[in-house]
Design a protein around this motif. Structure first.
Motif, mmCIF file in Angstrom:
data_model
loop_
_atom_site.group_PDB
_atom_site.id
_atom_site.type_symbol
_atom_site.label_atom_id
_atom_site.label_comp_id
_atom_site.label_asym_id
_atom_site.label_seq_id
_atom_site.Cartn_x
_atom_site.Cartn_y
_atom_site.Cartn_z
ATOM 1 N N TYR A 364 0.731 -0.966 -0.372
ATOM 2 C CA TYR A 364 0.693 0.453 -0.396
ATOM 3 C C TYR A 364 1.046 1.371 -0.039
ATOM 4 O O TYR A 364 0.288 2.539 -0.576
ATOM 5 N N GLY A 393 -2.371 -9.598 5.787
ATOM 6 C CA GLY A 393 -3.239 -9.857 4.067
ATOM 7 C C GLY A 393 -4.284 -10.352 3.829
ATOM 8 O O GLY A 393 -3.995 -10.802 2.735
ATOM 9 N N THR A 396 -7.368 -8.184 1.163
ATOM 10 C CA THR A 396 -5.651 -7.955 0.325
ATOM 11 C C THR A 396 -5.869 -9.163 -1.320
ATOM 12 O O THR A 396 -5.962 -7.669 -2.023
#
Length: 595
Positions: A364, A393, A396
């Motif tokens: 990010y 994560g 993500t």
């Protein structure tokens, strides 16, 4: 003036301002050019009316002072009345046309900005405050509408009046007029001084206003937490801090702008003294062919020049503020989405194929990498689960699969096809997503479900609602709105709406991100069979915190700090007695204590 302001001298009309004005003209105003020419013609008529009024006034004064003819005086009065009737008509038509033209231009500007905003990446909305976006779409565009419409038309009218009347006065008495304009350099200096300070402070004020609107949005959205935590005084203090800062900045802007009028008033007084003194001397002196009617008319003409000149000065003083606003709006339009369809992107792909992450790198921010060479394979037609601690994560991965973000390295494929070679809309249409962060609109539950498929039939919506165990709530509430952001619903009801949406879209790939996290065990058990039907024969990827809910998954991936540390079935991972087994054991003990 502060040291910063002295060193940061900003030109009134920079190259960026010129480029912004060209953008505004070419995209939104040029198509209105014929109407703007009509407005200009009407404004010219208004200026000529003033000049003719001066001429008729001088004639009327001479009738009074010299001939004494009542008939001539009546004729002069009739002509003056007709002149002002014409000006009155122009004064009605000019704002009517300019308001229509400017509002239509702002409508198209907002339409384009909204369309462009919807194409921007998720990252833009995560780094930009909602108050700033609202400010640009609402208050700043509206301010531009007033600026390019009525304000500019009035300024042009004032400028035309000054030019035409000044030309007439120069023709009548060039010496006296030259005496009157000796203060012009001072006025120019005042305008430059004011404009520079306004442009600096206006930029700060616009930023502060955006932050203030965002603070209000956060306070309203989080009012439940504010009330429960009894933090009303804290929020009041926070909002009042923003209010105070905004007040101080607007004071600085308006106080600076207020310097313009007294400066021009003093200049006007000086000019009137010169005109009265110089004109009186010309009347008295036999060297000049000037009478009392000429001087009175000249003084009246100076009033007609200085009054619109004052308004024109105010407009010029406001230009820096509007240039700042225009630049802010333009910057939203100039934001460039990075996630777009590549040239030759295709819409057809094997939605039932394996989803593979190969050597994926992602972060990010540059200084905090998350994935560094991540490899994962989600088998087509199987249920895969991703587990791990907060920040590992998990979500993500889902964001990368749907191209809410693009990888920094490596690639992701579906059925062997790289997802960045697919049309974004076709890729996302292949997913049904039930996320932990559920967007609920202030509408009925029925319409919230239908949102994902506006063309769905009533029967299809009811079927989706029944499968998600939300139909009974719809029957009780009917068409009642659920409040801003679903404030009148429980967390479980919101998630069941999201599950109903997934049933309604019936996409081939299902992404469940903490889909049952807000459901009690009884409700979760009721809809588990429905979720099983939803995922049967489809590729399903589940992000779960409650490990017992994914025990039947075909494959479980365990992430820790962005690294894949384990993968296998529930039984295999328990036997390995590593991180997954530790997490499962800790949760199981917690459940046993709760019982």
């Amino acid at each position: 003036m502060s040291k910063t302001e002295k060193s940061e001298r900003i030109p009134l009309y920079s190259e960026r301002d010129r480029d912004n004005l060209r953008w505004l003209w070419s995209r939104y105003l040029r198509k209105k050019a014929p109407w703007l020419l009509v407005v200009l013609g009407m404004i010219l008529v208004q200026g000529v009316v003033y000049q003719q009024f001066l001429s008729m006034t001088e004639s009327g004064l001479r009738v009074i002072f010299e001939s004494g003819s009542v008939a001539d005086l009546v004729q002069v009065c009739i002509v003056v009345f007709v002149l002002f009737a014409v000006r009155g008509l122009m004064s009605y038509l000019v704002p009517r046309i300019t308001i229509w033209a400017s509002n239509d231009a702002i409508f198209h500007m907002r339409r384009d900005l909204i369309d462009h905003m919807m194409r921007l990446d998720l990252a833009y909305f995560e780094r930009t405050k909602s108050g700033e976006i609202i400010q640009r779409l609402v208050t700043q565009t509206q301010a531009l509408g007033v600026f390019v419409g009525q304000a500019t038309a009035n300024a042009v009218r004032d400028a035309v009046t000054v030019i035409i009347v000044s030309g007439y006065l120069i023709w009548k008495n060039p010496i006296l007029f030259a005496t009157a304009v000796v203060v012009l350099p001072f006025i120019i200096w005042v305008m430059n001084y004011v404009s520079n300070r306004v442009k600096i402070v206006q930029g700060e004020a616009e930023t502060a206003l955006g932050e203030y609107m965002n603070d209000i949005d956060e306070a309203v959205f989080g009012m439940r937490t504010v009330k429960i935590a009894s933090q009303e005084e804290v929020e009041t203090s926070r909002l009042m801090g923003g209010t105070s800062a905004l007040r101080d900045l607007m004071n600085r802007v308006q106080i600076t702008q207020a310097l313009t009028m007294p400066s021009i008033d003093l200049s006007s007084a000086f000019v009137y003294v010169l005109v009265i003194g110089g004109g009186g001397y010309m009347v008295i002196s036999p060297e000049f062919d000037v009478d009392g009617a000429s001087i009175i008319t000249f003084l009246l003409g100076m009033v007609m020049v200085f009054d619109p000149a004052r308004l024109l000065a105010m407009f010029i003083g406001s230009l820096p503020s509007h240039f700042v606003i225009l630049d802010r709006v333009r910057r939203l339009h100039d934001e460039t989405p990075s996630i777009t369809d590549k040239e030759g992107a295709v819409a057809e792909f094997d939605t039932g194929g394996d989803i593979v992450l190969e050597d994926v790198h992602f972060s990010y921010s540059e200084d905090q990498p998350l994935f560094h060479g991540l490899d994962m394979t989600f088998k087509g037609g199987e249920v895969s689960a991703i587990v791990g601690s907060t920040g590992s994560g998990k979500t993500t991965v889902l964001s990368l699969l749907t191209r809410l973000y693009d990888t920094k390295g490596g690639r992701i494929t579906i059925g062997g096809q790289p997802i960045d070679e697919l049309q974004v809309k076709a890729l996302r249409s292949a997913y049904s997503v039930v996320a932990q962060d559920i967007v609920i609109f202030n509408n009925s539950i029925w319409e919230n479900i239908r949102y994902v498929r506006p063309d769905a039939t009533d029967e299809e919506v009811w079927q989706a609602a029944e499968k998600a165990e939300i139909a009974d709530v719809i029957r009780r509430r009917g068409g009642a709105a659920v409040g801003p952001k679903g404030a009148q619903l429980s967390g479980g009801q919101k998630q069941r709406i999201a599950i109903a949406r997934a049933f309604l879209t019936d996409a081939p790939i299902i992404l469940l991100d903490e889909a049952t996290s807000a459901l009690d065990q009884a409700t979760e058990a009721r809809i588990k069979s429905a979720l099983d039907r939803l995922t049967k024969g489809k590729t399903c990827i589940v992000v779960a915190h409650r490990l017992s809910s994914i025990a039947d998954a075909d494959r479980i991936f365990v992430l820790e700090a962005g690294q894949l540390v384990e993968e296998g079935t529930h039984e295999t991972l328990l036997k390995q007695n590593r991180l997954y087994a530790q997490l499962y054991s800790a949760q199981k003990q917690g459940y046993d204590k709760d019982r």
